[in-house]
Design a protein around this motif. Sequence first.
Motif, mmCIF file in Angstrom:
data_model
loop_
_atom_site.group_PDB
_atom_site.id
_atom_site.type_symbol
_atom_site.label_atom_id
_atom_site.label_comp_id
_atom_site.label_asym_id
_atom_site.label_seq_id
_atom_site.Cartn_x
_atom_site.Cartn_y
_atom_site.Cartn_z
ATOM 1 N N ALA A 111 76.952 -47.664 -32.083
ATOM 2 C CA ALA A 111 77.948 -47.931 -33.122
ATOM 3 C C ALA A 111 79.328 -47.426 -32.714
ATOM 4 C CB ALA A 111 77.522 -47.272 -34.434
ATOM 5 N N ALA A 112 79.386 -46.260 -32.076
ATOM 6 C CA ALA A 112 80.670 -45.707 -31.646
ATOM 7 C C ALA A 112 81.315 -46.592 -30.589
ATOM 8 C CB ALA A 112 80.477 -44.291 -31.118
ATOM 9 N N ARG A 114 80.676 -49.865 -30.211
ATOM 10 C CA ARG A 114 81.012 -51.136 -30.857
ATOM 11 C C ARG A 114 82.326 -51.018 -31.621
ATOM 12 N NH1 ARG A 114 76.553 -51.874 -33.679
ATOM 13 N NH2 ARG A 114 75.553 -53.062 -32.011
ATOM 14 N N GLU A 115 82.557 -49.856 -32.233
ATOM 15 C CA GLU A 115 83.788 -49.623 -32.971
ATOM 16 C C GLU A 115 85.014 -49.758 -32.064
ATOM 17 O OE1 GLU A 115 85.041 -46.414 -36.351
ATOM 18 O OE2 GLU A 115 84.388 -45.584 -34.428
ATOM 19 N N ARG A 116 84.836 -49.441 -30.773
ATOM 20 C CA ARG A 116 85.928 -49.552 -29.799
ATOM 21 C C ARG A 116 85.876 -50.854 -29.008
ATOM 22 N NH1 ARG A 116 88.218 -44.388 -29.587
ATOM 23 N NH2 ARG A 116 87.620 -43.417 -31.554
ATOM 24 N N GLU A 119 80.583 -54.086 -26.745
ATOM 25 C CA GLU A 119 79.328 -54.588 -27.284
ATOM 26 C C GLU A 119 78.337 -54.989 -26.204
ATOM 27 O OE1 GLU A 119 79.549 -57.316 -30.458
ATOM 28 O OE2 GLU A 119 81.198 -56.290 -31.471
ATOM 29 N N ASP A 240 83.275 -39.097 -32.428
ATOM 30 C CA ASP A 240 82.868 -40.454 -32.812
ATOM 31 C C ASP A 240 81.351 -40.545 -32.908
ATOM 32 O OD1 ASP A 240 85.524 -41.701 -32.796
ATOM 33 O OD2 ASP A 240 85.462 -41.383 -30.635
ATOM 34 N N HIS A 244 79.131 -41.071 -36.402
ATOM 35 C CA HIS A 244 78.275 -42.251 -36.566
ATOM 36 C C HIS A 244 76.813 -41.873 -36.756
ATOM 37 C CE1 HIS A 244 80.833 -45.790 -36.261
ATOM 38 N NE2 HIS A 244 81.586 -45.117 -35.417
ATOM 39 N N ARG A 264 84.749 -38.878 -41.004
ATOM 40 C CA ARG A 264 85.547 -38.644 -39.797
ATOM 41 C C ARG A 264 86.728 -37.724 -40.101
ATOM 42 N NH1 ARG A 264 86.224 -43.622 -37.464
ATOM 43 N NH2 ARG A 264 84.926 -43.129 -35.659
#
Length: 280
Positions: A111-112, A114-116, A119, A240, A244, A264
């Motif tokens: 997830a961390a 993917r947030e950036r 993928e 991060d 998450h 956060r």
Amino acid sequence: MSTLRRAAVLGSPIAHSLSPALHRAAYADLGLEDWSYDRFEVDEAALPGFVQGLDSSWAGLSLTMPLKRAIIPLLDGISDTAASVEAVNTVVLTEDGRRLGDNTDIPGIVAALRERGVEKIESAAVLGAGATASSALAALAEICTGPVTAYVRSAARADEMRDWGGRLGVDVRIADWAEAEAALHAPLVIATTPAGATDALADAVPAVPGTLFDVLYEPWPTALAARWAEAGAGVVGGLDLLVHQAVLQVEQMTGQDAPLAVMRAAGEAALGGRTPGVSG
């Protein structure tokens, strides 16, 4: 009538854990006034007694080192994710009295990233070969389509990483730590080493690096992360990951959607008001 619900993080050492700040911020935002979240100094010898003493007010536990494997024999079941790396960082106590273990570190890493915007990648490098490295490999099993090169300091660590790669379905290739500068040219570099271990690599960061995921959050930024950011490339930090994985813990324990941004902010505020110490 409301009922007190309890949760806590266990580990040793535990005094500098950020988990209470994150979970308490989530409870406040969700209006869970009767929920509490504490920290307890618990080592492997004391763990069975602590778990045995949990009553029906307890909703869940967060586990940090050295308890992520020691907790497993004390549980009624663990998720496939936790089983894949033989490590549990989350325990949910169900209404019927069962203790169920999960690992939110692995989806937290995914997830961390993917947030950036990360993928799918064609290859990656992992610096280090400890417990966090196995979780990194499990996350890479989901997003990396090619080989992962692990940079390690000993033959024993090399064997461990090969074993984890085989179990997780990851094409792990081993390189000596002395060659770690080469890792910095990978599309994704995951640094799982203790504070200071990668400082000497900072001057070798390429002009156009890929993405760095440094699992440390204290001290922050590390020398490597600072140089990476100066190069204008993506940097994912330990906070991060912590946020998450904590979001997933809150959701499992409370059954409600966790407030990522609020958690956060709480983590950043807690880090800003302390001196460097042991992370957890």
